[in-house]
Design an enzyme around this catalytic site. Structure first.
Site, PDB file in Angstrom:
ATOM      1  N   SER A 288       6.283  18.357   8.647  1.00  0.00           N
ATOM      2  CA  SER A 288       5.572  17.560   8.206  1.00  0.00           C
ATOM      3  C   SER A 288       5.126  17.269   6.841  1.00  0.00           C
ATOM      4  CB  SER A 288       4.267  17.251   9.337  1.00  0.00           C
ATOM      5  OG  SER A 288       3.425  16.216   9.003  1.00  0.00           O
TER       6      SER A 288
ATOM      7  N   TYR B 115      -4.269  20.778  10.846  1.00  0.00           N
ATOM      8  CA  TYR B 115      -3.183  20.074  11.429  1.00  0.00           C
ATOM      9  C   TYR B 115      -2.047  20.600  10.227  1.00  0.00           C
ATOM     10  CZ  TYR B 115       0.953  17.360  12.337  1.00  0.00           C
ATOM     11  OH  TYR B 115       2.199  16.928  12.449  1.00  0.00           O
TER      12      TYR B 115
ATOM     13  N   GLU C 186       2.468  15.969   6.293  1.00  0.00           N
ATOM     14  CA  GLU C 186       1.142  16.270   6.048  1.00  0.00           C
ATOM     15  C   GLU C 186       0.844  17.651   4.974  1.00  0.00           C
ATOM     16  OE1 GLU C 186      -2.092  14.735   6.951  1.00  0.00           O
ATOM     17  OE2 GLU C 186      -0.784  12.981   7.028  1.00  0.00           O
TER      18      GLU C 186
HETATM   19  P1  GDP Z   1      -1.102  10.675   9.600  1.00  0.00           P
HETATM   20  O1  GDP Z   1      -0.566  10.183   8.511  1.00  0.00           O
HETATM   21  O2  GDP Z   1      -0.482  11.715  10.327  1.00  0.00           O
HETATM   22  O3  GDP Z   1      -2.624  11.175   9.642  1.00  0.00           O
HETATM   23  O4  GDP Z   1      -0.958   9.633  10.744  1.00  0.00           O
HETATM   24  P2  GDP Z   1      -1.938   8.406  11.222  1.00  0.00           P
HETATM   25  O5  GDP Z   1      -1.265   7.336  11.745  1.00  0.00           O
HETATM   26  O6  GDP Z   1      -2.971   8.980  12.283  1.00  0.00           O
HETATM   27  O7  GDP Z   1      -3.200   8.097  10.003  1.00  0.00           O
HETATM   28  C1  GDP Z   1      -2.194   7.489   8.831  1.00  0.00           C
HETATM   29  C2  GDP Z   1      -3.420   6.854   7.883  1.00  0.00           C
HETATM   30  O8  GDP Z   1      -4.080   5.830   8.201  1.00  0.00           O
HETATM   31  C3  GDP Z   1      -4.527   8.124   7.407  1.00  0.00           C
HETATM   32  O9  GDP Z   1      -4.692   8.036   6.030  1.00  0.00           O
HETATM   33  C4  GDP Z   1      -5.641   7.618   8.241  1.00  0.00           C
HETATM   34  O10 GDP Z   1      -6.841   7.881   7.598  1.00  0.00           O
HETATM   35  C5  GDP Z   1      -5.496   6.259   7.960  1.00  0.00           C
HETATM   36  N1  GDP Z   1      -6.273   5.264   9.079  1.00  0.00           N
HETATM   37  C6  GDP Z   1      -7.258   4.349   8.825  1.00  0.00           C
HETATM   38  N2  GDP Z   1      -7.574   3.846  10.072  1.00  0.00           N
HETATM   39  C7  GDP Z   1      -7.290   4.582  10.881  1.00  0.00           C
HETATM   40  C8  GDP Z   1      -7.199   4.440  12.307  1.00  0.00           C
HETATM   41  O11 GDP Z   1      -8.219   4.043  12.885  1.00  0.00           O
HETATM   42  N3  GDP Z   1      -6.706   5.756  13.042  1.00  0.00           N
HETATM   43  C9  GDP Z   1      -5.861   6.489  12.510  1.00  0.00           C
HETATM   44  N4  GDP Z   1      -5.168   7.186  13.261  1.00  0.00           N
HETATM   45  N5  GDP Z   1      -5.698   6.494  11.281  1.00  0.00           N
HETATM   46  C10 GDP Z   1      -6.271   5.506  10.367  1.00  0.00           C
END
Ligand code: GDP
Length: 335
Positions: free
Chosen positions: A133, A157, A135
């Site tokens: 990933s 993670y 990440e």
């Molecule tokens: P990630 O890149 O694997 O962590 O995928 P996510 O879709 O969970 O999150 C992507 C980005 O969106 C991160 O920077 C989060 O902090 C931001 N984000 C902002 N608001 C939200 C929310 O309500 N839910 C999630 N999941 N992410 C959020």
């Protein structure tokens, strides 16, 4: 017929990869964890040709038995605790499943080959794909990120994924296993879990449009991600295992967008201004954030001849349209 075993079959990528491999003429086996798994009926309905096998990434013996029984040509390890936010609440479980889970699958492959040497004339016959990933790049050391960019994960993670990546590389180097690590940047679809930011936005926009809610509470809208369509990305997984040599590849679009750009396009698709409905709240902020991700997928383009077909805008539209349709189906059923 080639035979593939997929862990994480009930997730978004498990679905698209199964569909892709079935079309290519594979026999597809999917690993399912736990008794009365609630996702099993959906899998049986949507992908009736997938053969389900019971096992658990926490249970080494179950993986050994499955590899022995199924005798796959290719194993795709997609199973993980994949929601970054959850990984702070369950860091140990995340390490066990997302990190050590990969080791257990590799061990099952290695030990089975040792028990039946006829399968391992030139190293171990079973090919292995690890779902790594972006990440892992976390607090990025360079931009854009490629296969050589050092890791600096920012969540339990990301740390667990980095372990799984390195153990995949190590088993390739130690035991001559055909093991590949695909470093995939964020990839989305109408099947993305509702806890991820893209799907949360598209479901929220559809529900606001339908008058079912009037605000959407989000976290950090400033961070940037390199988003692509999951259906495009599973093709890259398969291609990696068809090369002459095992290797690691970055898979992404090469574009980056802020979360609020996704919000803007998703709401605009429905004639709405996201600023009237979307609010940031500290409850969804992360203890450590990944601010910027952008892939340099040139190696995959060059060696795999892979490139994504679905653009960022089309992805947003596709997800919004699917959620509007799903919402209207629910409405019609309850009317
Ligand atoms: P990630 O890149 O694997 O962590 O995928 P996510 O879709 O969970 O999150 C992507 C980005 O969106 C991160 O920077 C989060 O902090 C931001 N984000 C902002 N608001 C939200 C929310 O309500 N839910 C999630 N999941 N992410 C959020």
């Amino acid at each position: 017929m080639p035979r593939a075993l997929i862990t994480g079959i009930t997730g978004q990528d498990g679905f698209y990869l199964s569909e892709h491999l079935l079309k290519q003429g594979y026999d597809v086996y999917g690993l399912i964890r736990g008794q009365a798994n609630p996702k099993r009926p959906l899998l049986e309905r949507t992908l009736p040709d997938v053969r389900i096998v019971d096992g658990d990434l926490l249970d080494q013996a179950s993986l050994m038995n499955i590899i022995q029984k199924v005798k796959p040509d290719e194993v795709y390890n997609l199973a993980a605790i994949s929601f970054v936010m959850l990984s702070w609440n369950q860091p140990e479980l995340t390490g066990e499943i997302t990190g050590l889970g990969a080791l257990r699958v590799l061990e099952a492959i290695r030990l089975n080959a040792a028990a039946s040497p006829s399968r391992s004339k030139s190293g171990i016959g079973i090919k292995f794909y690890q779902a790594s990933s972006s990440e892992m790049f976390g607090k990025v050391r360079e931009t854009p990120q490629n296969e050589q960019t050092p890791f600096h994960p920012r969540s339990p993670y990301g740390v667990a994924k980095a372990y799984a990546h390195y153990i995949t590389v190590n088993y390739r180097e130690s035991y001559n296993i055909f093991a590949c690590s695909g470093i995939l940047f964020n990839h989305e679809s109408p099947r993305r879990g509702p806890e991820f930011v893209t799907r949360k936005l598209t479901i929220g926009a559809a529900r606001i449009k339908a008058g079912l809610q009037n605000e959407l509470v989000m976290g950090n809208l400033e961070s940037r991600r390199d988003w692509g369509y999951a259906g495009d990305y599973v093709r890259a997984m398969h291609l990696m295992l068809q090369q002459a040599e095992p290797d690691d590849y970055v898979i992404g679009s090469g574009e980056t967008h802020q979360i609020k750009e996704f919000a803007e396009l998703a709401f605009a698709r429905l004639g709405l201004d996201y600023r009237e409905f979307v609010r940031s709240d500290p409850q969804f902020m992360r203890p450590a954030e990944v601010d910027l991700l952008i892939a340099d997928p040139s190696k995959a383009r060059r060696k795999l001849r892979w490139k994504p077909e679905v653009s960022f805008r089309r992805l947003v539209d596709m997800m919004v349209d699917a959620d509007v349709e799903a919402e209207s189906r629910v409405q019609a059923a309850t009317a």
